[in-house]
Write a protein that holds these residues in place. Structure first.
Motif, short mmCIF file in Angstrom:
data_model
loop_
_atom_site.label_atom_id
_atom_site.label_comp_id
_atom_site.label_asym_id
_atom_site.label_seq_id
_atom_site.Cartn_x
_atom_site.Cartn_y
_atom_site.Cartn_z
N GLN A 159 -8.78 1.34 -4.65
CA GLN A 159 -7.61 0.56 -5.08
C GLN A 159 -6.69 0.24 -3.91
O GLN A 159 -5.65 -0.40 -4.08
N GLY A 160 -7.05 0.68 -2.71
CA GLY A 160 -6.27 0.39 -1.52
C GLY A 160 -6.98 0.96 -0.31
O GLY A 160 -7.89 1.79 -0.44
N PHE A 161 -6.57 0.49 0.88
CA PHE A 161 -7.18 0.93 2.13
C PHE A 161 -6.12 1.52 3.03
O PHE A 161 -5.03 0.96 3.18
N LEU A 174 -11.58 -3.27 7.75
CA LEU A 174 -10.21 -3.77 7.64
C LEU A 174 -10.19 -5.27 7.38
O LEU A 174 -9.51 -5.74 6.46
N PHE A 175 -10.92 -6.03 8.17
CA PHE A 175 -10.88 -7.49 8.02
C PHE A 175 -11.67 -7.96 6.80
O PHE A 175 -11.38 -9.03 6.25
N GLU A 176 -12.64 -7.18 6.37
CA GLU A 176 -13.29 -7.47 5.09
C GLU A 176 -12.26 -7.39 3.96
O GLU A 176 -12.17 -8.28 3.10
N ALA A 177 -11.48 -6.32 3.96
CA ALA A 177 -10.45 -6.15 2.93
C ALA A 177 -9.40 -7.25 3.03
O ALA A 177 -8.99 -7.82 2.01
N ILE A 191 -2.95 -2.56 1.88
CA ILE A 191 -3.68 -2.23 3.11
C ILE A 191 -2.66 -1.69 4.11
O ILE A 191 -1.70 -2.38 4.46
N VAL A 192 -2.87 -0.47 4.55
CA VAL A 192 -1.91 0.19 5.44
C VAL A 192 -2.62 0.60 6.72
O VAL A 192 -3.69 1.21 6.69
N LEU A 193 -1.99 0.27 7.85
CA LEU A 193 -2.44 0.74 9.15
C LEU A 193 -1.54 1.89 9.57
O LEU A 193 -0.32 1.73 9.65
N VAL A 194 -2.12 3.04 9.83
CA VAL A 194 -1.35 4.21 10.25
C VAL A 194 -1.54 4.39 11.76
O VAL A 194 -2.67 4.58 12.23
N ASP A 222 1.86 -10.51 6.07
CA ASP A 222 2.50 -9.60 5.13
C ASP A 222 1.49 -8.81 4.30
O ASP A 222 1.89 -7.94 3.51
N LEU A 223 0.21 -9.10 4.46
CA LEU A 223 -0.83 -8.40 3.70
C LEU A 223 -1.07 -6.99 4.24
O LEU A 223 -1.73 -6.18 3.59
N VAL A 224 -0.54 -6.72 5.43
CA VAL A 224 -0.77 -5.44 6.09
C VAL A 224 0.56 -4.74 6.34
O VAL A 224 1.51 -5.36 6.79
N MET A 225 0.60 -3.45 6.04
CA MET A 225 1.78 -2.64 6.35
C MET A 225 1.44 -1.72 7.50
O MET A 225 0.34 -1.14 7.56
#
Length: 261
Positions: A159-161, A174-177, A191-194, A222-225
């Motif tokens: 339900q999320g990445f 990541l880019f697939e999502a 989609i979150v980048l840590v 804005d699709l990525v946090m």
């Protein structure tokens, strides 16, 4: 006792002289050389179908799950390992299953955190010449021959990445999502980048080069946090679950009202 290297081909484990120099994906995509009946495309379709059936059957009742990605090369004493372990633990405590690629490094850490917190720790492995099966913290594991089947399972049941620092495989997922969210194939899918220091340069390039040249739109960014805070990443997943459940309730109510009228 002498330790021997393993190679996995789907559910099959190979050792010693039985280990192969190529993978199933490679034989599918590489057209070079002779092939016998078992490697021809019609027979491959049956094997591919079997992998989809196995994956769907194993994961259908998984419940809310989050996919965690990151480098297989992350060492256990690296801060990224501890961060991934924390991520897996807090996702499990929030009621999510944790899905990884089942390998070592960051994937192992996220599986470990989820398993030790009493959550469901899932590993979706892939036949590779340089990885040796699923890590010991995977509670439910599936080994795939084909990348595209495995990627379908990530997309369908997560339900999320959350992506921690990783390499080419992490970028691929990541880019697939991102593509599926951008094109509306997945909705309410955070989609979150840590890791700000690691990921900021990529996002800067997307803004300064891709966006500046008109290849993407402002809303795509804005699709990525981006965050350094695992709690913030998990909170975003929890909020997305709340929104998804509310939407499901609204749709159920509309269906009920339509039937009664």
């Amino acid at each position: 006792m002498v330790e021997r290297a393993d190679m996995y081909r789907g559910p099959v484990r190979l050792r010693g002289s039985q280990m192969e120099s190529s993978t199933t994906d490679q034989r599918l995509l590489d057209q070079r050389g002779p092939s016998d009946w078992v490697h021809t495309d019609p027979w491959r379709v049956l094997r591919i179908q079997a992998e989809f059936v196995e994956g769907f059957g194993s994961l259908a009742e998984l419940g809310p799950a989050i996919a965690v990605f990151g480098s297989a090369r992350t060492q256990a004493d690296h801060p990224h390992y501890a961060q991934a372990e924390e991520c897996g633990r807090k996702l499990a405590e929030a009621g999510f299953s944790v899905i990884t690629g089942g390998g070592p490094g960051t994937m192992e850490a996220a599986n470990k955190g989820a398993s030790q917190a009493g959550g469901v720790s899932v590993g979706l492995g892939i036949e590779l010449p340089f990885e040796t099966g699923l890590n010991p913290w995977v509670d439910k594991g599936i080994n795939f021959r084909y990348f595209f089947v495995r990627k379908t399972m990530f997309i369908k049941y997560a339900q999320g990445f959350i992506a921690l620092p990783g390499g080419i495989g992490t970028l691929d997922e990541l880019f697939e999502a991102l593509t599926l969210v951008q094109t509306g194939k997945k909705t309410v899918f955070p989609i979150v980048l840590v890791g700000t220091a690691y990921w900021q340069g990529m996002l800067d390039w997307m803004r300064d080069t891709m966006l500046a040249d008109g290849k993407i739109s402002p809303k795509d960014l804005d699709l990525v946090m981006l965050t350094d805070d695992v709690d913030e990443a998990v909170a975003l997943m929890v909020e997305a679950r709340r929104v998804r459940e509310a939407q499901g309730s609204d749709q159920g109510l509309e269906h009920s009202e339509g039937a009664s009228s």
